[in-house]
Design a protein around this motif. Sequence first.
Motif, PDB file in Angstrom:
ATOM      1  N   VAL A  13      17.872   3.209  58.884  1.00  0.00           N
ATOM      2  CA  VAL A  13      17.896   3.019  57.435  1.00  0.00           C
ATOM      3  C   VAL A  13      18.766   4.086  56.779  1.00  0.00           C
ATOM      4  N   LYS A  14      19.344   3.711  55.669  1.00  0.00           N
ATOM      5  CA  LYS A  14      20.166   4.600  54.861  1.00  0.00           C
ATOM      6  C   LYS A  14      19.516   4.733  53.496  1.00  0.00           C
ATOM      7  N   ILE A  15      19.341   5.968  53.043  1.00  0.00           N
ATOM      8  CA  ILE A  15      18.767   6.190  51.715  1.00  0.00           C
ATOM      9  C   ILE A  15      19.841   5.894  50.674  1.00  0.00           C
ATOM     10  N   PRO A  16      19.600   4.944  49.774  1.00  0.00           N
ATOM     11  CA  PRO A  16      20.643   4.557  48.812  1.00  0.00           C
ATOM     12  C   PRO A  16      20.874   5.635  47.760  1.00  0.00           C
ATOM     13  N   GLY A  17      22.119   5.747  47.325  1.00  0.00           N
ATOM     14  CA  GLY A  17      22.486   6.695  46.279  1.00  0.00           C
ATOM     15  C   GLY A  17      23.877   6.363  45.768  1.00  0.00           C
ATOM     16  N   THR A  18      24.447   7.235  44.983  1.00  0.00           N
ATOM     17  CA  THR A  18      25.811   7.031  44.511  1.00  0.00           C
ATOM     18  C   THR A  18      26.779   7.476  45.599  1.00  0.00           C
ATOM     19  N   ASP A  19      28.058   7.344  45.340  1.00  0.00           N
ATOM     20  CA  ASP A  19      29.076   7.765  46.307  1.00  0.00           C
ATOM     21  C   ASP A  19      29.559   9.190  46.039  1.00  0.00           C
ATOM     22  N   SER A  20      28.839   9.914  45.172  1.00  0.00           N
ATOM     23  CA  SER A  20      29.283  11.266  44.821  1.00  0.00           C
ATOM     24  C   SER A  20      29.279  12.187  46.032  1.00  0.00           C
ATOM     25  N   VAL A  21      28.207  12.127  46.815  1.00  0.00           N
ATOM     26  CA  VAL A  21      28.124  12.880  48.065  1.00  0.00           C
ATOM     27  C   VAL A  21      27.689  11.916  49.151  1.00  0.00           C
ATOM     28  N   GLU A  22      27.995  12.278  50.391  1.00  0.00           N
ATOM     29  CA  GLU A  22      27.754  11.347  51.486  1.00  0.00           C
ATOM     30  C   GLU A  22      26.274  11.120  51.764  1.00  0.00           C
ATOM     31  N   SER A  23      25.486  12.185  51.704  1.00  0.00           N
ATOM     32  CA  SER A  23      24.082  12.037  52.073  1.00  0.00           C
ATOM     33  C   SER A  23      23.259  13.184  51.499  1.00  0.00           C
TER      34      SER A  23
END
Length: 254
Positions: free
Chosen positions: A226-236
């Motif tokens: 799974v990937k924690i969703p977020g913006t593209d501002s930082v990778e993770s």
Amino acid sequence: MKSAPAPKLKEITVCGWQAVSTLFAQHPQEVKRLFFDAQTGKRAGEFSQQLAQHKKVYRQVEPAELEKISNTKLHGGVVAVIDERPVKKVTREVLAEWSRTRAPLLLLDRVSNANNVGAIVRTAAFFGVKAIIVADHPGQALPGDAAFRVAEGGMEFVDFYRVPALPPFCADLKRTYFLVGTSLRGNQLSPDAVRAQGSPKPPALILGNEEKGIAPEVAAQCDRLVKIPGTDSVESLNVSAAAAVMCWEFFGKR
């Protein structure tokens, strides 16, 4: 012929009021020595009395001496000295008990920063995760001075277990657990993921190295990435922050 003396255990310093007070509340017998500054000494009387009863050292010292004892400026005015706690082994009996009680589990794959380990322990304790499993790998940080300090007492509620290698252990664990790993290549974390795709097995969460993430051979054993969703501002997220999100999703909503 005389037997060889037992190796001297490494000592760990536990710093900060929250960590030290929790240590005294949960495992007071482990404290070997206690040091504090004048300000903190005003509320450390009960701790000193306990140590005095067992003829153990307690002493008020100057802040500079506390820094020398703890090897950090972030000592919080109080330092307890304990022996390093042995990392436990995962036996068949331990696995069976985890499965029977559906115990929440965290697996760390080469998390190398001791501060991150401490923050993860604090999160684990908050969400009732009592077992963290690591591999016998030189890149894996283990509980030490920094981890105890950052965990702020959480270390008194979480046990560390060590296995020779994670891939074969995961292959064994997935017989009774649904393995969920964090990965930038994984699916978006969602309510469906929280339900482990309808699996009757309890989830075990796997968090990877700060730079490289979960090793490919460990990822191959996961039932879901799974990937924690977020913006593209930082990778993770930082791995300790990711641990908090994952623990809330999988263990905090029980």
